[in-house]
Design an enzyme around this catalytic site. Sequence first.
Site, PDB file in Angstrom:
ATOM      1  N   GLY A  90      -8.945   5.717  -1.862  1.00  0.00           N
ATOM      2  CA  GLY A  90      -8.635   4.302  -1.704  1.00  0.00           C
ATOM      3  C   GLY A  90      -7.187   3.939  -1.932  1.00  0.00           C
ATOM      4  O   GLY A  90      -6.827   2.763  -1.902  1.00  0.00           O
ATOM      5  N   HIS A  97      -0.018   3.384  -9.523  1.00  0.00           N
ATOM      6  CA  HIS A  97      -0.284   2.059 -10.081  1.00  0.00           C
ATOM      7  C   HIS A  97      -1.655   2.039 -10.716  1.00  0.00           C
ATOM      8  O   HIS A  97      -2.593   2.654 -10.211  1.00  0.00           O
ATOM      9  CB  HIS A  97      -0.182   0.954  -9.017  1.00  0.00           C
ATOM     10  CG  HIS A  97      -0.902   1.244  -7.747  1.00  0.00           C
ATOM     11  ND1 HIS A  97      -0.417   2.125  -6.800  1.00  0.00           N
ATOM     12  CD2 HIS A  97      -2.075   0.784  -7.256  1.00  0.00           C
ATOM     13  CE1 HIS A  97      -1.257   2.182  -5.776  1.00  0.00           C
ATOM     14  NE2 HIS A  97      -2.284   1.384  -6.039  1.00  0.00           N
TER      15      HIS A  97
HETATM   16  P1  DGP Z   1      -4.310   0.829  -3.728  1.00  0.00           P
HETATM   17  O1  DGP Z   1      -5.133   0.499  -2.538  1.00  0.00           O
HETATM   18  O2  DGP Z   1      -5.114   1.325  -4.922  1.00  0.00           O
HETATM   19  O3  DGP Z   1      -3.162   1.748  -3.374  1.00  0.00           O
HETATM   20  O4  DGP Z   1      -3.701  -0.558  -4.222  1.00  0.00           O
HETATM   21  C1  DGP Z   1      -2.546  -1.117  -3.673  1.00  0.00           C
HETATM   22  C2  DGP Z   1      -2.527  -2.530  -4.086  1.00  0.00           C
HETATM   23  O5  DGP Z   1      -1.210  -3.041  -3.861  1.00  0.00           O
HETATM   24  C3  DGP Z   1      -3.468  -3.448  -3.308  1.00  0.00           C
HETATM   25  O6  DGP Z   1      -4.465  -3.968  -4.196  1.00  0.00           O
HETATM   26  C4  DGP Z   1      -2.599  -4.549  -2.759  1.00  0.00           C
HETATM   27  C5  DGP Z   1      -1.302  -4.385  -3.507  1.00  0.00           C
HETATM   28  N1  DGP Z   1      -0.116  -4.690  -2.734  1.00  0.00           N
HETATM   29  C6  DGP Z   1       0.241  -4.132  -1.551  1.00  0.00           C
HETATM   30  N2  DGP Z   1       1.395  -4.628  -1.119  1.00  0.00           N
HETATM   31  C7  DGP Z   1       1.781  -5.535  -2.073  1.00  0.00           C
HETATM   32  C8  DGP Z   1       2.921  -6.390  -2.202  1.00  0.00           C
HETATM   33  O7  DGP Z   1       3.820  -6.437  -1.358  1.00  0.00           O
HETATM   34  N3  DGP Z   1       2.965  -7.180  -3.296  1.00  0.00           N
HETATM   35  C9  DGP Z   1       1.987  -7.158  -4.256  1.00  0.00           C
HETATM   36  N4  DGP Z   1       2.139  -7.979  -5.312  1.00  0.00           N
HETATM   37  N5  DGP Z   1       0.916  -6.348  -4.175  1.00  0.00           N
HETATM   38  C10 DGP Z   1       0.814  -5.559  -3.090  1.00  0.00           C
END
Ligand code: DGP
Length: 111
Positions: A90, A97
Amino acid sequence: MSTIFDKIINREIPATIVHEDEVSLAFNDINPVAPFHVLVIPKRPIVAVGTMTEEDEAVVGHLLRVCRLVANAAGHEHFRVASNSGAPAGQSVFHLHFHVLAGRDFSWPPG
Ligand code: DGP
């Protein structure tokens, strides 16, 4: 490889930052799946739990403590921490993160 999270670290794109220190940054997820949904990341470009090395141990331990700090600071004693390692698990952003989720009940197993 640079990711969107490097742009957040470098303030090239905006994010709602809730914690910052020398090694970590925490900010609201752009697509929250719970009333409280914060991402805790290292400033160091670790890709995922699945690629971390022994040299990353102290940083990753610190990130988990920051998960607790940001949840508690928002009034959440109980929370879920999740980290997707690799696309089949996922992961969509290839910069380590930890998702910190709170503010509702969670089920198990996750989908
Ligand atoms: P994952 O799918 O586990 O790699 O989670 C990535 C997360 O990052 C997802 O929940 C949405 C978040 N995300 C993606 N792009 C951005 C962004 O530009 N800003 C923020 N604040 N979150 C983001």
